[in-house]
Scaffold this motif. Structure first.
Motif, PDB file in Angstrom:
ATOM      1  N   UNK A 103    -110.023  70.564  54.361  1.00  0.00           N
ATOM      2  CA  UNK A 103    -111.083  70.213  53.393  1.00  0.00           C
ATOM      3  C   UNK A 103    -110.790  70.717  51.981  1.00  0.00           C
ATOM      4  N   UNK A 104    -109.943  71.704  51.892  1.00  0.00           N
ATOM      5  CA  UNK A 104    -109.590  72.274  50.591  1.00  0.00           C
ATOM      6  C   UNK A 104    -108.833  71.277  49.698  1.00  0.00           C
ATOM      7  N   UNK A 105    -108.227  70.280  50.341  1.00  0.00           N
ATOM      8  CA  UNK A 105    -107.357  69.364  49.594  1.00  0.00           C
ATOM      9  C   UNK A 105    -107.979  67.992  49.375  1.00  0.00           C
ATOM     10  N   UNK A 106    -107.745  67.456  48.187  1.00  0.00           N
ATOM     11  CA  UNK A 106    -107.965  66.025  47.955  1.00  0.00           C
ATOM     12  C   UNK A 106    -106.615  65.347  48.198  1.00  0.00           C
ATOM     13  N   UNK A 107    -106.611  64.129  48.741  1.00  0.00           N
ATOM     14  CA  UNK A 107    -105.325  63.494  49.073  1.00  0.00           C
ATOM     15  C   UNK A 107    -104.350  63.456  47.886  1.00  0.00           C
ATOM     16  N   UNK A 108    -104.905  63.336  46.664  1.00  0.00           N
ATOM     17  CA  UNK A 108    -104.053  63.166  45.471  1.00  0.00           C
ATOM     18  C   UNK A 108    -103.100  64.337  45.229  1.00  0.00           C
ATOM     19  N   UNK A 109    -103.450  65.519  45.737  1.00  0.00           N
ATOM     20  CA  UNK A 109    -102.562  66.664  45.467  1.00  0.00           C
ATOM     21  C   UNK A 109    -101.184  66.466  46.103  1.00  0.00           C
ATOM     22  N   UNK A 110    -101.131  65.590  47.109  1.00  0.00           N
ATOM     23  CA  UNK A 110     -99.854  65.382  47.804  1.00  0.00           C
ATOM     24  C   UNK A 110     -99.043  64.221  47.239  1.00  0.00           C
ATOM     25  N   UNK A 111     -99.601  63.523  46.246  1.00  0.00           N
ATOM     26  CA  UNK A 111     -98.836  62.401  45.660  1.00  0.00           C
ATOM     27  C   UNK A 111     -98.872  62.493  44.134  1.00  0.00           C
TER      28      UNK A 111
END
Ligand SMILES: [Fe+2]
Ligand SMILES: [Fe+2]
Length: 251
Positions: A103-111
Protein backbone atom coordinates in the motif's frame (compact mmCIF):
# COMPACT_ATOMS: atom_id res chain seq x y z
CA UNK A 1 21.59 -9.76 23.44
CA UNK A 2 18.35 -8.01 22.53
CA UNK A 3 15.27 -9.93 21.42
CA UNK A 4 15.66 -8.48 17.95
CA UNK A 5 19.21 -9.77 17.73
CA UNK A 6 18.21 -13.18 19.03
CA UNK A 7 15.47 -13.45 16.43
CA UNK A 8 17.87 -12.42 13.72
CA UNK A 9 20.41 -15.08 14.79
CA UNK A 10 17.70 -17.76 14.80
CA UNK A 11 16.47 -16.72 11.40
CA UNK A 12 20.01 -16.92 10.01
CA UNK A 13 20.40 -20.47 11.36
CA UNK A 14 17.12 -21.51 9.81
CA UNK A 15 17.72 -20.12 6.37
CA UNK A 16 21.33 -21.24 6.02
CA UNK A 17 20.31 -24.82 5.50
CA UNK A 18 20.01 -26.04 1.94
CA UNK A 19 18.37 -29.34 2.89
CA UNK A 20 15.27 -27.32 3.74
CA UNK A 21 14.40 -26.79 0.08
CA UNK A 22 14.38 -30.55 -0.58
CA UNK A 23 12.28 -31.37 2.50
CA UNK A 24 8.74 -31.15 1.04
CA UNK A 25 6.97 -30.89 -2.32
CA UNK A 26 4.92 -27.72 -2.90
CA UNK A 27 2.64 -29.53 -5.35
CA UNK A 28 1.50 -32.38 -3.12
CA UNK A 29 2.10 -31.19 0.45
CA UNK A 30 -1.21 -31.54 2.34
CA UNK A 31 -0.91 -28.35 4.36
CA UNK A 32 0.15 -26.23 1.38
CA UNK A 33 -2.60 -27.68 -0.79
CA UNK A 34 -5.23 -26.94 1.83
CA UNK A 35 -4.08 -23.51 2.92
CA UNK A 36 -1.84 -21.98 0.30
CA UNK A 37 -2.51 -23.09 -3.27
CA UNK A 38 -5.70 -21.11 -3.82
CA UNK A 39 -4.33 -18.15 -1.84
CA UNK A 40 -1.28 -18.17 -4.14
CA UNK A 41 -3.51 -17.90 -7.19
CA UNK A 42 -5.28 -14.94 -5.57
CA UNK A 43 -1.97 -13.28 -4.62
CA UNK A 44 -0.59 -13.75 -8.12
CA UNK A 45 -3.73 -12.25 -9.59
CA UNK A 46 -3.48 -9.25 -7.20
CA UNK A 47 0.09 -8.66 -8.38
CA UNK A 48 -0.99 -8.90 -12.02
CA UNK A 49 -3.79 -6.37 -11.43
CA UNK A 50 -1.49 -3.80 -9.76
CA UNK A 51 -1.54 -0.65 -11.91
CA UNK A 52 -4.00 -2.21 -14.36
CA UNK A 53 -5.78 1.15 -14.78
CA UNK A 54 -2.60 3.19 -15.14
CA UNK A 55 0.82 1.87 -16.15
CA UNK A 56 0.10 -1.88 -16.22
CA UNK A 57 3.08 -2.47 -13.94
CA UNK A 58 1.58 -5.68 -12.53
CA UNK A 59 1.90 -7.38 -15.90
CA UNK A 60 5.61 -6.61 -16.06
CA UNK A 61 6.09 -7.54 -12.42
CA UNK A 62 4.53 -10.97 -12.76
CA UNK A 63 6.44 -11.64 -15.99
CA UNK A 64 9.71 -10.68 -14.25
CA UNK A 65 8.95 -12.91 -11.28
CA UNK A 66 8.09 -15.79 -13.58
CA UNK A 67 11.38 -15.45 -15.49
CA UNK A 68 13.42 -15.19 -12.27
CA UNK A 69 11.69 -18.21 -10.72
CA UNK A 70 12.19 -20.32 -13.86
CA UNK A 71 15.81 -19.28 -14.30
CA UNK A 72 16.69 -19.99 -10.66
CA UNK A 73 14.99 -23.37 -10.80
CA UNK A 74 17.05 -24.23 -13.89
CA UNK A 75 20.29 -23.17 -12.19
CA UNK A 76 19.47 -25.28 -9.12
CA UNK A 77 19.00 -28.30 -11.42
CA UNK A 78 22.19 -27.41 -13.33
CA UNK A 79 24.27 -27.58 -10.13
CA UNK A 80 22.71 -30.87 -9.03
CA UNK A 81 19.69 -30.05 -6.85
CA UNK A 82 16.61 -32.25 -7.24
CA UNK A 83 13.54 -31.54 -9.32
CA UNK A 84 11.59 -31.07 -6.08
CA UNK A 85 14.04 -28.39 -4.90
CA UNK A 86 13.57 -26.59 -8.23
CA UNK A 87 9.76 -26.76 -7.95
CA UNK A 88 9.81 -25.47 -4.37
CA UNK A 89 12.18 -22.66 -5.33
CA UNK A 90 9.89 -21.65 -8.18
CA UNK A 91 6.81 -21.59 -5.93
CA UNK A 92 8.64 -19.33 -3.47
CA UNK A 93 10.33 -17.04 -5.99
CA UNK A 94 7.18 -16.30 -8.03
CA UNK A 95 6.31 -13.92 -5.19
CA UNK A 96 9.72 -12.47 -4.34
CA UNK A 97 8.77 -8.88 -5.31
CA UNK A 98 5.32 -8.88 -3.71
CA UNK A 99 6.51 -5.95 -1.59
CA UNK A 100 6.29 -3.80 -4.74
CA UNK A 101 2.49 -3.85 -4.49
CA UNK A 102 2.51 -2.77 -0.84
CA UNK A 103 0.00 0.00 0.00
CA UNK A 104 2.97 2.30 0.47
CA UNK A 105 3.55 2.38 -3.28
CA UNK A 106 1.73 3.94 -6.19
CA UNK A 107 2.33 1.90 -9.38
CA UNK A 108 4.08 4.90 -11.01
CA UNK A 109 7.11 4.63 -8.72
CA UNK A 110 8.11 1.49 -10.61
CA UNK A 111 7.94 3.03 -14.09
CA UNK A 112 9.69 6.38 -13.66
CA UNK A 113 10.81 8.13 -16.82
CA UNK A 114 14.09 9.28 -15.30
CA UNK A 115 16.49 7.64 -12.88
CA UNK A 116 14.94 7.65 -9.38
CA UNK A 117 15.90 10.39 -6.94
CA UNK A 118 17.68 9.27 -3.77
CA UNK A 119 14.37 9.38 -1.85
CA UNK A 120 12.59 7.34 -4.49
CA UNK A 121 15.47 4.88 -4.53
CA UNK A 122 15.36 4.49 -0.74
CA UNK A 123 11.61 3.88 -0.89
CA UNK A 124 12.00 1.35 -3.71
CA UNK A 125 14.66 -0.51 -1.77
CA UNK A 126 12.24 -1.19 1.04
CA UNK A 127 10.19 -3.55 -1.12
CA UNK A 128 12.13 -6.65 -0.03
CA UNK A 129 11.59 -6.10 3.71
CA UNK A 130 8.00 -4.95 3.13
CA UNK A 131 7.29 -8.06 1.08
CA UNK A 132 8.62 -10.34 3.83
CA UNK A 133 6.39 -8.51 6.33
CA UNK A 134 3.36 -8.89 4.02
CA UNK A 135 3.94 -12.62 3.76
CA UNK A 136 4.37 -12.91 7.53
CA UNK A 137 1.23 -10.90 8.18
CA UNK A 138 -0.77 -12.98 5.73
CA UNK A 139 0.36 -16.19 7.42
CA UNK A 140 -0.40 -14.94 10.93
CA UNK A 141 -3.89 -13.85 9.94
CA UNK A 142 -4.93 -16.41 7.35
CA UNK A 143 -2.94 -19.60 7.83
CA UNK A 144 -0.95 -19.66 11.08
CA UNK A 145 -0.14 -23.40 10.71
CA UNK A 146 2.02 -22.57 7.70
CA UNK A 147 4.45 -20.61 9.82
CA UNK A 148 6.19 -23.78 10.97
CA UNK A 149 6.36 -25.13 7.41
CA UNK A 150 9.74 -24.92 5.58
CA UNK A 151 8.03 -23.27 2.61
CA UNK A 152 7.12 -20.33 4.83
CA UNK A 153 10.77 -19.89 5.80
CA UNK A 154 12.03 -20.27 2.25
CA UNK A 155 9.52 -17.87 0.71
CA UNK A 156 10.11 -15.28 3.41
CA UNK A 157 13.89 -15.60 3.02
CA UNK A 158 13.83 -15.29 -0.79
CA UNK A 159 11.53 -12.28 -0.50
CA UNK A 160 13.62 -10.53 2.11
CA UNK A 161 17.12 -11.37 0.91
CA UNK A 162 17.06 -11.45 -2.90
CA UNK A 163 18.99 -8.15 -3.01
CA UNK A 164 21.73 -9.21 -0.58
CA UNK A 165 25.38 -9.19 -1.60
CA UNK A 166 28.06 -11.72 -0.74
CA UNK A 167 30.33 -8.86 0.40
CA UNK A 168 27.80 -7.83 3.07
CA UNK A 169 26.81 -4.54 1.42
CA UNK A 170 23.21 -5.50 0.64
CA UNK A 171 20.10 -4.04 2.31
CA UNK A 172 20.14 -6.40 5.32
CA UNK A 173 23.96 -6.57 5.47
CA UNK A 174 24.01 -10.37 5.45
CA UNK A 175 27.19 -11.89 4.09
CA UNK A 176 28.31 -15.12 2.44
CA UNK A 177 28.10 -17.29 5.56
CA UNK A 178 24.49 -16.24 6.19
CA UNK A 179 23.16 -17.00 2.73
CA UNK A 180 22.20 -20.51 1.61
CA UNK A 181 22.68 -21.53 -2.02
CA UNK A 182 19.04 -20.95 -2.96
CA UNK A 183 19.21 -17.34 -1.75
CA UNK A 184 22.54 -16.75 -3.53
CA UNK A 185 20.91 -18.08 -6.68
CA UNK A 186 17.89 -15.80 -6.28
CA UNK A 187 20.29 -12.82 -6.06
CA UNK A 188 22.05 -13.84 -9.29
CA UNK A 189 19.01 -14.62 -11.43
CA UNK A 190 17.07 -11.59 -10.19
CA UNK A 191 20.01 -9.31 -11.04
CA UNK A 192 20.36 -10.89 -14.50
CA UNK A 193 16.73 -10.10 -15.28
CA UNK A 194 17.03 -6.54 -13.94
CA UNK A 195 20.23 -5.89 -15.86
CA UNK A 196 18.54 -7.03 -19.10
CA UNK A 197 15.24 -5.19 -18.63
CA UNK A 198 14.49 -2.21 -20.89
CA UNK A 199 14.22 1.09 -19.01
CA UNK A 200 13.23 4.58 -20.13
CA UNK A 201 16.79 5.80 -19.48
CA UNK A 202 18.21 2.68 -21.17
CA UNK A 203 16.04 1.99 -24.17
CA UNK A 204 18.32 -0.64 -25.68
CA UNK A 205 18.26 -3.95 -23.84
CA UNK A 206 21.61 -5.42 -22.86
CA UNK A 207 22.37 -8.71 -24.59
CA UNK A 208 22.82 -11.82 -22.41
CA UNK A 209 26.57 -11.53 -22.96
CA UNK A 210 26.66 -7.84 -21.94
CA UNK A 211 24.51 -8.58 -18.89
CA UNK A 212 26.64 -11.48 -17.68
CA UNK A 213 29.91 -9.62 -18.27
CA UNK A 214 28.50 -6.71 -16.27
CA UNK A 215 27.55 -9.06 -13.43
CA UNK A 216 31.08 -10.49 -13.53
CA UNK A 217 32.42 -6.91 -13.28
CA UNK A 218 34.58 -7.47 -16.36
CA UNK A 219 34.23 -4.36 -18.49
CA UNK A 220 33.67 -1.48 -16.15
CA UNK A 221 36.06 -0.32 -13.40
CA UNK A 222 33.26 1.32 -11.39
CA UNK A 223 30.99 -1.70 -11.55
CA UNK A 224 28.45 -1.87 -8.76
CA UNK A 225 28.36 -5.66 -9.07
CA UNK A 226 32.01 -6.08 -8.06
CA UNK A 227 31.90 -8.42 -5.05
CA UNK A 228 28.10 -8.81 -5.15
CA UNK A 229 27.69 -12.44 -6.14
CA UNK A 230 28.92 -15.89 -5.19
CA UNK A 231 31.66 -16.32 -7.80
CA UNK A 232 31.33 -20.12 -8.08
CA UNK A 233 27.58 -19.91 -8.62
CA UNK A 234 27.91 -17.04 -11.08
CA UNK A 235 30.50 -19.07 -13.01
CA UNK A 236 28.04 -21.98 -13.11
CA UNK A 237 25.29 -19.64 -14.29
CA UNK A 238 27.53 -18.33 -17.07
CA UNK A 239 28.29 -21.93 -18.08
CA UNK A 240 24.55 -22.69 -18.15
CA UNK A 241 23.77 -19.64 -20.29
CA UNK A 242 26.67 -20.41 -22.65
CA UNK A 243 25.25 -23.87 -23.25
CA UNK A 244 21.67 -22.65 -23.54
CA UNK A 245 22.35 -19.76 -25.90
CA UNK A 246 25.41 -21.18 -27.65
CA UNK A 247 27.52 -18.11 -26.85
CA UNK A 248 30.90 -17.43 -25.24
CA UNK A 249 30.85 -14.89 -22.42
CA UNK A 250 34.56 -14.55 -21.71
CA UNK A 251 35.68 -13.98 -25.30
FE1 LIG B 1 13.34 -7.12 -5.76
FE1 LIG C 1 12.88 -9.10 -8.68
Amino acid sequence: MSIENTMHENEKQIINDDSLIESYDYRYDDLLRAQLHSADRAMFSAMFQFGIDSNQFGKRLTAHQFRVAREGARLLRFIGFSKIAAINFKAATLFHDIGKINDLYKPQIWTLKDRPTSEQKALQKRHAALGADMWQEWCVNEAPEIRTHPHYTIRRAVTKYHHERIDGNGPEKLSAADLPVFIRISCIVDAYDRVRIKRPHRPKRRTPKEALRRMMALDDAQNKYEGAFDVDLLTKYVEMKEQELDIRILQ
